[in-house]
Design a protein around this motif. Structure first.
Motif, PDB file in Angstrom:
ATOM      1  N   THR A   1       0.847  -1.193   0.000  1.00 14.17           N
ATOM      2  CA  THR A   1       0.000   0.000   0.000  1.00 14.17           C
ATOM      3  C   THR A   1       0.882   1.242   0.000  1.00 14.17           C
ATOM      4  N   VAL A   2       0.603   2.155  -0.922  1.00 15.28           N
ATOM      5  CA  VAL A   2       1.362   3.411  -0.995  1.00 15.28           C
ATOM      6  C   VAL A   2       0.385   4.580  -0.965  1.00 15.28           C
ATOM      7  N   PRO A   3       0.781   5.696  -0.355  1.00 13.92           N
ATOM      8  CA  PRO A   3      -0.134   6.849  -0.258  1.00 13.92           C
ATOM      9  C   PRO A   3      -0.236   7.605  -1.568  1.00 13.92           C
ATOM     10  N   LEU A   4      -1.402   8.200  -1.797  1.00 18.24           N
ATOM     11  CA  LEU A   4      -1.625   9.132  -2.897  1.00 18.24           C
ATOM     12  C   LEU A   4      -1.564  10.534  -2.299  1.00 18.24           C
ATOM     13  N   ARG A   5      -0.463  11.220  -2.593  1.00 18.05           N
ATOM     14  CA  ARG A   5      -0.210  12.485  -1.912  1.00 18.05           C
ATOM     15  C   ARG A   5      -0.181  13.644  -2.897  1.00 18.05           C
ATOM     16  N   VAL A   6      -0.854  14.731  -2.546  1.00 19.32           N
ATOM     17  CA  VAL A   6      -0.777  15.988  -3.286  1.00 19.32           C
ATOM     18  C   VAL A   6      -0.281  17.057  -2.307  1.00 19.32           C
ATOM     19  N   LYS A   7      -0.213  18.303  -2.770  1.00 19.20           N
ATOM     20  CA  LYS A   7       0.358  19.357  -1.938  1.00 19.20           C
ATOM     21  C   LYS A   7      -0.368  19.520  -0.610  1.00 19.20           C
ATOM     22  N   ARG A   8      -1.667  19.379  -0.644  1.00 18.61           N
ATOM     23  CA  ARG A   8      -2.432  19.627   0.587  1.00 18.61           C
ATOM     24  C   ARG A   8      -2.508  18.406   1.495  1.00 18.61           C
ATOM     25  N   GLY A   9      -1.916  17.282   1.093  1.00 19.73           N
ATOM     26  CA  GLY A   9      -1.886  16.107   1.954  1.00 19.73           C
ATOM     27  C   GLY A   9      -2.255  14.834   1.216  1.00 19.73           C
ATOM     28  N   VAL A  10      -2.497  13.765   1.997  1.00 22.06           N
ATOM     29  CA  VAL A  10      -2.844  12.449   1.437  1.00 22.06           C
ATOM     30  C   VAL A  10      -4.322  12.437   1.077  1.00 22.06           C
ATOM     31  N   ILE A  11      -4.629  12.102  -0.186  1.00 20.55           N
ATOM     32  CA  ILE A  11      -6.028  12.044  -0.611  1.00 20.55           C
ATOM     33  C   ILE A  11      -6.530  10.612  -0.753  1.00 20.55           C
ATOM     34  N   GLY A  12      -5.644   9.635  -0.563  1.00 19.45           N
ATOM     35  CA  GLY A  12      -6.057   8.240  -0.688  1.00 19.45           C
ATOM     36  C   GLY A  12      -4.843   7.332  -0.727  1.00 19.45           C
ATOM     37  N   VAL A  13      -5.063   6.068  -1.140  1.00 18.16           N
ATOM     38  CA  VAL A  13      -3.967   5.089  -1.226  1.00 18.16           C
ATOM     39  C   VAL A  13      -4.165   4.228  -2.464  1.00 18.16           C
ATOM     40  N   LEU A  14      -3.034   3.719  -2.946  1.00 19.49           N
ATOM     41  CA  LEU A  14      -3.014   2.725  -4.019  1.00 19.49           C
ATOM     42  C   LEU A  14      -2.549   1.417  -3.399  1.00 19.49           C
ATOM     43  N   GLN A  15      -3.291   0.338  -3.646  1.00 21.07           N
ATOM     44  CA  GLN A  15      -2.994  -0.935  -2.998  1.00 21.07           C
ATOM     45  C   GLN A  15      -2.953  -2.058  -4.024  1.00 21.07           C
ATOM     46  N   VAL A  16      -1.913  -2.916  -3.929  1.00 23.85           N
ATOM     47  CA  VAL A  16      -1.817  -4.111  -4.763  1.00 23.85           C
ATOM     48  C   VAL A  16      -1.773  -5.317  -3.844  1.00 23.85           C
ATOM     49  N   MET A  17      -2.387  -6.434  -4.296  1.00 26.15           N
ATOM     50  CA  MET A  17      -2.560  -7.605  -3.437  1.00 26.15           C
ATOM     51  C   MET A  17      -2.272  -8.887  -4.202  1.00 26.15           C
ATOM     52  N   ASP A  18      -1.861  -9.899  -3.459  1.00 26.75           N
ATOM     53  CA  ASP A  18      -1.640 -11.214  -4.050  1.00 26.75           C
ATOM     54  C   ASP A  18      -1.920 -12.275  -3.004  1.00 26.75           C
ATOM     55  N   THR A  19      -2.273 -13.465  -3.477  1.00 26.95           N
ATOM     56  CA  THR A  19      -2.609 -14.555  -2.560  1.00 26.95           C
ATOM     57  C   THR A  19      -1.379 -15.284  -2.038  1.00 26.95           C
ATOM     58  N   GLU A  20      -0.185 -15.006  -2.585  1.00 28.41           N
ATOM     59  CA  GLU A  20       1.044 -15.644  -2.115  1.00 28.41           C
ATOM     60  C   GLU A  20       1.733 -14.749  -1.089  1.00 28.41           C
ATOM     61  N   PRO A  21       2.279 -15.344  -0.012  1.00 25.76           N
ATOM     62  CA  PRO A  21       3.036 -14.521   0.948  1.00 25.76           C
ATOM     63  C   PRO A  21       4.379 -14.095   0.362  1.00 25.76           C
ATOM     64  N   ASP A  22       4.963 -13.053   0.940  1.00 25.77           N
ATOM     65  CA  ASP A  22       6.275 -12.537   0.523  1.00 25.77           C
ATOM     66  C   ASP A  22       6.316 -12.221  -0.964  1.00 25.77           C
ATOM     67  N   ARG A  23       5.232 -11.703  -1.467  1.00 21.02           N
ATOM     68  CA  ARG A  23       5.159 -11.405  -2.904  1.00 21.02           C
ATOM     69  C   ARG A  23       5.845 -10.095  -3.251  1.00 21.02           C
ATOM     70  N   PHE A  24       5.890  -9.150  -2.315  1.00 21.06           N
ATOM     71  CA  PHE A  24       6.390  -7.818  -2.624  1.00 21.06           C
ATOM     72  C   PHE A  24       7.625  -7.501  -1.786  1.00 21.06           C
ATOM     73  N   ASP A  25       8.503  -6.676  -2.352  1.00 21.07           N
ATOM     74  CA  ASP A  25       9.675  -6.196  -1.638  1.00 21.07           C
ATOM     75  C   ASP A  25       9.882  -4.721  -1.979  1.00 21.07           C
ATOM     76  N   GLU A  26      11.060  -4.212  -1.606  1.00 19.79           N
ATOM     77  CA  GLU A  26      11.343  -2.799  -1.831  1.00 19.79           C
ATOM     78  C   GLU A  26      11.344  -2.444  -3.308  1.00 19.79           C
ATOM     79  N   THR A  27      11.625  -3.444  -4.163  1.00 21.06           N
ATOM     80  CA  THR A  27      11.635  -3.173  -5.601  1.00 21.06           C
ATOM     81  C   THR A  27      10.271  -2.683  -6.062  1.00 21.06           C
ATOM     82  N   TYR A  28       9.218  -3.297  -5.549  1.00 20.87           N
ATOM     83  CA  TYR A  28       7.872  -2.904  -5.949  1.00 20.87           C
ATOM     84  C   TYR A  28       7.539  -1.497  -5.444  1.00 20.87           C
TER      85      TYR A  28
END
Length: 577
Positions: free
Chosen positions: A275-302
């Protein structure tokens, strides 16, 4: 960068090894000629590098050497020449005379383009075999180290290419439309396709409640997730929106911040979530989230892939919202301008009539007052007063409509409908007298929620229309009854000629006038009625048959009555006063 420079960068360490080394391209052009060969042969690097090998070793480009070298250029196995390659490559040792070349190894090495191979010649001196073994080991270790480094570089290049591809595709999607839903769907589709994840979604902060709302979702069961609301700080999306920090959850089963309600509803167990924040000048307006059914699917590269995309997406979403707001305001402004034009025309027309009567009768009084009988003078004065009252009512309507349009909201209170109706009748007393109208009201009224001054204006408009367009004399009946959805329906029935169905649909349209006889005034009054009633949470309506009169109605929220205390309450059970 030239191929010579590329080889020098990759194999430059071979320049100073104690053995002869040179590299051939598949067209037999020399790309490397090390210092050892330069000392052995007396041929400088400048004389041979970049030139065909026949300049120094012409037999290498002819059979049988050339045939065997083709296999090396194709990436085949290394070659070993046990015979002397060429007399000019025989090294000399001080004090020992000439030493015969024992063997030469030819090894394929990958070209920088990744599509072909070069031939690397290593000419060994038999008197320095042990030293050559060490050099070979060093070369192999160096080659292995370089291969590993090359793999790292290639992985970084692949990651960078993926990032650029994702950003490029997403940028095209983000700039192709300003429609918010299309922007979100395009971004998520590219994220899901390029990253190969099961699902992804965008959650936006509701500015009124601070809840996180799933605005768009791509993947299995997306229709269930879309529109879902999470309380502020709830789940991964709430945590990221509150802190403004990205979050990698390698295993949701071990993270207490995970909101499992979505998983239960969709039947999908998402083990890895980024999950990463959606940020504009006035602050966070939401989040972008990606999901998978396998554990350890994401790392710093993503994270390095998604965070730049989230920045672009946040700007695009913010712009789409601004454009949507601008479009809505523009549309509202256009409607208001159209209404203002029609309204000014209607008001001018309605004011012109009574003003004309007043001016006419006033002139008669001014010019012939002494010649007029007292009764006639009183009649003219009454007509002037009635005209003034009509103009006052029209002006009151203008002011009321302005207040309705400008008011964001009003406090709804239980209404004393009997008193409100009496006030409306008092305002219309001159019209009731003029038309000899009969007004029939019920003895009691149900209690409804509303705003007294506005509701009074509704009754004034309905009653005035019923009197003007009713029978001769007009007979007007008022009433109220429960309606569906915890509402009260109030109505006015006249004994007029009725309204054709094709004209009924136009009655409440803003400032539209009927073309039929004696229809003046419908447009302005009923437009105000519609605005007021809708602002109070109700509905307007009309029922009519030609020759059978008409029934105009409006609804307001009902007020419950506590059986024990008799106190009026709203539907939550709290005092509505």
């Amino acid at each position: 960068m030239s191929q010579v420079e590329a080889v020098e960068r990759e194999l430059g360490f071979l320049d100073h090894v104690p053995m002869g080394v040179f590299v051939l391209r598949e067209d037999f052009v020399v790309l490397l000629w090390n210092y050892c060969l330069q000392e052995w042969t007396g041929i400088s690097q400048e004389e041979v590098v970049g030139k065909h090998v026949e300049v120094v070793l012409p037999h290498l480009s002819a059979p049988p050497y050339a045939v065997r070298l083709r296999n090396v250029f194709a990436g085949g196995l290394p070659l070993v020449f046990s015979s002397q390659l060429h007399p000019r490559l025989i090294p000399t040792s001080p004090g020992e005379g000439r030493v015969r070349v024992q063997y030469t190894t030819v090894t394929p090495v990958p070209a920088p383009d990744g599509m072909s191979f070069y031939a690397l010649f290593a000419v060994r001196d038999v008197t320095e075999r042990a030293r050559c073994v060490e050099v070979c080991r060093a070369m192999r270790a160096q080659a292995l180290e370089e291969a590993q480094e090359r793999k790292k570089v290639e992985a970084a290049l692949r990651r960078r290419n993926l990032e650029l591809s994702l950003l490029n595709k997403a940028s095209q999607a983000l700039t192709s439309t300003l429609d918010l839903d299309q922007v979100l769907a395009a971004v998520l589709e590219e994220v899901r396709r390029l990253l190969g994840v099961i699902a992804c979604s965008i959650w936006l902060v509701d500015p009124e409640t601070d809840e996180l709302v799933c605005q768009q979702s791509i993947g299995p069961q997306s229709e269930i997730v879309r529109g879902w609301r999470l309380a502020p700080g709830e789940g991964f999306v709430g945590w990221v929106a509150r802190t403004g920090e990205s979050l990698v959850a390698p295993d949701t089963w071990t993270d207490e911040r995970h909101f499992k309600g979505v998983d239960r509803q969709t039947g999908l167990l998402m083990r890895s979530i980024l999950t990463v924040p959606l940020r504009v000048k006035r602050g966070v307006i939401g989040v972008l989230q990606v999901m998978d059914t396998e554990p350890d699917r994401f790392d710093e590269t993503y994270l390095t892939l998604l965070e730049p995309l989230a920045t672009s997406a946040a700007i695009a979403i913010d712009n789409a919202r601004l454009v949507e707001t601008l479009r809505r305001q523009t549309a509202e402004l256009e409607v208001r301008n159209e209404e203002l034009d029609a309204f000014s025309h209607t008001a001018a027309h309605d004011l012109k009539g009574p003003l004309g009567y007043m001016v006419g009768f006033a002139k008669v009084l001014a010019e012939d007052y002494s010649a007029l009988a007292d009764e006639e003078v009183r009649r003219y004065l009454r007509l002037i007063v009635q005209g003034g009252q009509k103009m006052s009512n029209i002006i009151d309507s203008l002011l009321l409509l302005s207040s309705v349009r400008q008011a964001a909201e009003v406090k709804l209170e239980p209404l004393d409908m009997g008193h409100i109706v009496e006030e409306a009748r008092h305002r219309l007393a001159y019209m009731i007298e003029e038309h000899q109208a009969e007004i029939i009201s019920p003895p009691t009224w149900p209690v409804a929620l509303g705003y007294g001054p506005w509701v009074e204006e509704v009754w004034v408009n309905y009653l005035s229309n019923a009197i003007k367009y009713g029978g001769e004399p007009a007979r007007v009946e008022l009433g109220a009854e429960p309606a569906d959805g915890d509402e009260v329906r109030f109505w006015v029935r006249d004994n007029g000629p009725g309204i054709p169905p094709e004209d009924q649909a136009r009655l409440f349209v803003s400032f539209t006038r009927l073309d039929q006889v004696r229809a003046k005034g419908h447009g302005l009054g009923l437009s105000i009625v519609r605005r007021i009633v809708e602002k109070l949470g109700g509905r307007v309506g009309v029922e009519s048959e030609v020759g059978q009169g008409s029934v105009f109605s409006f609804t307001l929220p009902a007020v419950a009555r506590d059986e024990a205390t008799g106190k009026a309450t709203d539907k939550t059970g709290e005092g509505a006063s």
